[in-house]
Write a protein that holds these residues in place. Structure first.
Motif, PDB file in Angstrom:
ATOM      1  N   GLU A   1      43.702  46.787  27.591  1.00  0.00           N
ATOM      2  CA  GLU A   1      43.397  48.162  28.003  1.00  0.00           C
ATOM      3  C   GLU A   1      44.534  48.720  28.837  1.00  0.00           C
ATOM      4  O   GLU A   1      45.245  47.954  29.509  1.00  0.00           O
ATOM      5  CB  GLU A   1      42.086  48.201  28.814  1.00  0.00           C
ATOM      6  N   ALA A   2      44.729  50.061  28.850  1.00  0.00           N
ATOM      7  CA  ALA A   2      43.971  51.014  28.088  1.00  0.00           C
ATOM      8  C   ALA A   2      44.790  51.575  26.915  1.00  0.00           C
ATOM      9  O   ALA A   2      44.225  51.911  25.876  1.00  0.00           O
ATOM     10  CB  ALA A   2      43.549  52.187  28.985  1.00  0.00           C
ATOM     11  N   SER A   3      46.106  51.681  27.093  1.00  0.00           N
ATOM     12  CA  SER A   3      46.887  52.392  26.074  1.00  0.00           C
ATOM     13  C   SER A   3      46.965  51.676  24.744  1.00  0.00           C
ATOM     14  O   SER A   3      47.287  52.298  23.733  1.00  0.00           O
ATOM     15  CB  SER A   3      48.314  52.642  26.562  1.00  0.00           C
ATOM     16  N   GLY A   4      46.677  50.391  24.714  1.00  0.00           N
ATOM     17  CA  GLY A   4      46.718  49.676  23.436  1.00  0.00           C
ATOM     18  C   GLY A   4      45.517  49.952  22.559  1.00  0.00           C
ATOM     19  O   GLY A   4      45.559  49.755  21.340  1.00  0.00           O
ATOM     20  N   ILE A   5      44.441  50.421  23.179  1.00  0.00           N
ATOM     21  CA  ILE A   5      43.178  50.522  22.440  1.00  0.00           C
ATOM     22  C   ILE A   5      43.262  51.493  21.271  1.00  0.00           C
ATOM     23  O   ILE A   5      42.770  51.205  20.174  1.00  0.00           O
ATOM     24  CB  ILE A   5      42.018  50.909  23.395  1.00  0.00           C
ATOM     25  N   ALA A   6      43.871  52.650  21.496  1.00  0.00           N
ATOM     26  CA  ALA A   6      43.929  53.655  20.427  1.00  0.00           C
ATOM     27  C   ALA A   6      44.696  53.113  19.220  1.00  0.00           C
ATOM     28  O   ALA A   6      44.224  53.214  18.079  1.00  0.00           O
ATOM     29  CB  ALA A   6      44.590  54.926  20.955  1.00  0.00           C
ATOM     30  N   ILE A   7      45.858  52.547  19.463  1.00  0.00           N
ATOM     31  CA  ILE A   7      46.657  51.981  18.363  1.00  0.00           C
ATOM     32  C   ILE A   7      45.875  50.874  17.664  1.00  0.00           C
ATOM     33  O   ILE A   7      45.851  50.785  16.437  1.00  0.00           O
ATOM     34  CB  ILE A   7      47.992  51.427  18.903  1.00  0.00           C
TER      35      ILE A   7
ATOM     36  N   VAL B   1      38.360  44.844  16.803  1.00  0.00           N
ATOM     37  CA  VAL B   1      39.353  44.897  17.877  1.00  0.00           C
ATOM     38  C   VAL B   1      38.748  44.201  19.089  1.00  0.00           C
ATOM     39  O   VAL B   1      37.556  44.347  19.374  1.00  0.00           O
ATOM     40  CB  VAL B   1      39.669  46.361  18.261  1.00  0.00           C
ATOM     41  N   VAL B   2      39.555  43.433  19.793  1.00  0.00           N
ATOM     42  CA  VAL B   2      39.149  42.908  21.100  1.00  0.00           C
ATOM     43  C   VAL B   2      40.222  43.328  22.091  1.00  0.00           C
ATOM     44  O   VAL B   2      41.416  43.212  21.802  1.00  0.00           O
ATOM     45  CB  VAL B   2      39.040  41.371  21.102  1.00  0.00           C
ATOM     46  N   PHE B   3      39.816  43.835  23.237  1.00  0.00           N
ATOM     47  CA  PHE B   3      40.834  44.187  24.217  1.00  0.00           C
ATOM     48  C   PHE B   3      40.630  43.437  25.526  1.00  0.00           C
ATOM     49  O   PHE B   3      39.499  43.306  26.010  1.00  0.00           O
ATOM     50  CB  PHE B   3      40.926  45.706  24.457  1.00  0.00           C
ATOM     51  N   ALA B   4      41.730  42.913  26.051  1.00  0.00           N
ATOM     52  CA  ALA B   4      41.697  42.251  27.351  1.00  0.00           C
ATOM     53  C   ALA B   4      41.517  43.307  28.436  1.00  0.00           C
ATOM     54  O   ALA B   4      42.044  44.408  28.334  1.00  0.00           O
ATOM     55  CB  ALA B   4      42.995  41.478  27.576  1.00  0.00           C
ATOM     56  N   LYS B   5      40.744  42.938  29.461  1.00  0.00           N
ATOM     57  CA  LYS B   5      40.459  43.880  30.543  1.00  0.00           C
ATOM     58  C   LYS B   5      41.320  43.573  31.753  1.00  0.00           C
ATOM     59  O   LYS B   5      41.596  42.414  32.053  1.00  0.00           O
ATOM     60  CB  LYS B   5      38.975  43.800  30.921  1.00  0.00           C
ATOM     61  N   LYS B   6      41.710  44.648  32.453  1.00  0.00           N
ATOM     62  CA  LYS B   6      42.534  44.467  33.635  1.00  0.00           C
ATOM     63  C   LYS B   6      41.711  44.425  34.909  1.00  0.00           C
ATOM     64  O   LYS B   6      42.066  43.790  35.862  1.00  0.00           O
ATOM     65  CB  LYS B   6      43.561  45.588  33.751  1.00  0.00           C
ATOM     66  N   ALA B   7      40.618  45.157  34.927  1.00  0.00           N
ATOM     67  CA  ALA B   7      39.827  45.232  36.152  1.00  0.00           C
ATOM     68  C   ALA B   7      38.644  44.305  36.037  1.00  0.00           C
ATOM     69  O   ALA B   7      38.058  44.190  34.969  1.00  0.00           O
ATOM     70  CB  ALA B   7      39.355  46.662  36.380  1.00  0.00           C
TER      71      ALA B   7
ATOM     72  N   LEU C   1      46.395  39.804  15.169  1.00  0.00           N
ATOM     73  CA  LEU C   1      47.559  40.674  15.284  1.00  0.00           C
ATOM     74  C   LEU C   1      47.452  41.293  16.673  1.00  0.00           C
ATOM     75  O   LEU C   1      46.477  41.980  16.971  1.00  0.00           O
ATOM     76  CB  LEU C   1      47.538  41.755  14.202  1.00  0.00           C
ATOM     77  N   ILE C   2      48.442  41.010  17.515  1.00  0.00           N
ATOM     78  CA  ILE C   2      48.428  41.556  18.875  1.00  0.00           C
ATOM     79  C   ILE C   2      49.198  42.865  18.861  1.00  0.00           C
ATOM     80  O   ILE C   2      50.340  42.920  18.404  1.00  0.00           O
ATOM     81  CB  ILE C   2      49.085  40.590  19.890  1.00  0.00           C
ATOM     82  N   LEU C   3      48.575  43.908  19.354  1.00  0.00           N
ATOM     83  CA  LEU C   3      49.205  45.226  19.357  1.00  0.00           C
ATOM     84  C   LEU C   3      49.252  45.804  20.765  1.00  0.00           C
ATOM     85  O   LEU C   3      48.358  45.579  21.564  1.00  0.00           O
ATOM     86  CB  LEU C   3      48.423  46.206  18.463  1.00  0.00           C
ATOM     87  N   ASP C   4      50.286  46.577  21.038  1.00  0.00           N
ATOM     88  CA  ASP C   4      50.339  47.320  22.293  1.00  0.00           C
ATOM     89  C   ASP C   4      51.256  48.521  22.100  1.00  0.00           C
ATOM     90  O   ASP C   4      52.046  48.574  21.148  1.00  0.00           O
ATOM     91  CB  ASP C   4      50.806  46.442  23.455  1.00  0.00           C
TER      92      ASP C   4
END
Lengths: 195, 195
Positions: A58-64, A76-82, A121-124
């Motif tokens: 998160e967060a900017s990678g989520i849209a892509i 999609v799975v996204f790692a959380k920062k908070a 596939l890791i995206l950012d």
């Protein structure tokens, strides 16, 4: 990716300290048509690599990630920062020393969403020094998940994150690699052969 | 939205303290097909409302916002929760007292991305007490932007955020409204007429 390079030139802003602001279309205001083209491009490159999941942060990678996942038809799975009060149970975690945020933070991902069965596939959106990416790779290793590829929209080629991952053997694609930015705002893209 | 209610029953988990975990498909692991259906549904409801921008908040709102924006063919703007070294210039800001995170945090949005010319559809994945939504509404008011509608995937109907916004006259649609959750995991949805 010419479309992205052209958009960076048109709407990107070079700031002191080697900062490139692309907040008008990539990571604060989002141009979903452009993001869809980015997703289509990542699919074209990685569609035969057995990808069953898209991983991002998160967060900017989520849209892509979402736009790309539509083409792959995978989650999609996204790692959380908070740390959230809601994040219970078992989590994978890694510490990221971020250049962009000038601080250290932990990323977390629930163990149930990443396993040895996964080929991700890791995206950012951005890669600079690559610390966030190393955090994601660490999480994949802890989970026993295979990394089928890494896709970045914009790589700061002069900050070595991308080059070191390529040298390590990852199938890394950055749709635009910036090798330099002048004080007058000129952006120098690394010429790339089409994959 | 029946598809969403069925998915909540199938993959949602009720936890003590009136917590509903939908992390398997909505806000940690993402089912992009479901999100696409959600986007399609928000478009169906709001397509004649003159929407020129989708507004949301990081991170879980971004996926829904992007999927919806594809149908509207408009940009997405998301409010940020963390202060980044990259966020320069003029920003709109509001303070949110979050139930979910048990803390207070500021949200920021660059002024250049919201103006009196905008008529926004505000989207988010969850609404409980509605504090995050009030922060977004505050930011819209500061910007002079008009709120054409509010779309929520899952509303906790027993936590009054949604009801008070409806009473205030907003065109609010929650695709699933949960009026109660039992200890045995049974979820009670509020019956809704199709809009």
């Amino acid at each position: 990716m010419k479309l992205l390079e052209e958009r960076i030139v048109k709407d990107g802003q070079v700031r002191p300290g080697n900062i490139l602001k692309v907040d008008a279309f990539l990571n604060h205001q989002l141009d979903v048509n452009l993001l869809d083209e980015i997703g289509k491009e990542f699919y074209r490159i990685y569609k035969d690599d057995g990808i069953n999941k898209i991983l991002t942060i998160e967060a900017s990678g989520i849209a892509i990630a979402c736009m790309t996942a539509r083409y792959f038809n995978v989650p999609v799975v996204f790692a959380k920062k908070a740390k959230s009060r809601n994040l219970d149970g078992e989590v994978l975690t890694s510490t990221v020393h971020s250049f962009t945020y000038g601080k250290e933070y932990d990323i977390t991902l629930a163990k149930k969403f990443l396993s040895p069965e996964d080929k991700v596939l890791i995206l950012d959106d951005f890669m600079a020094v690559g610390k966030a990416m190393h955090g994601l790779l660490d999480v994949c290793q802890q989970a026993g998940a295979c990394v089928g590829g890494i896709g970045i929209a914009i790589e700061k080629g002069f900050q070595s994150g991308g080059d070191s991952l390529r040298a390590a053997g990852y199938k890394l694609t950055s749709l635009a690699i910036i090798d330099g930015m002048d004080d007058d705002g000129t952006i120098h893209f690394r010429p790339q052969e089409e994959v």
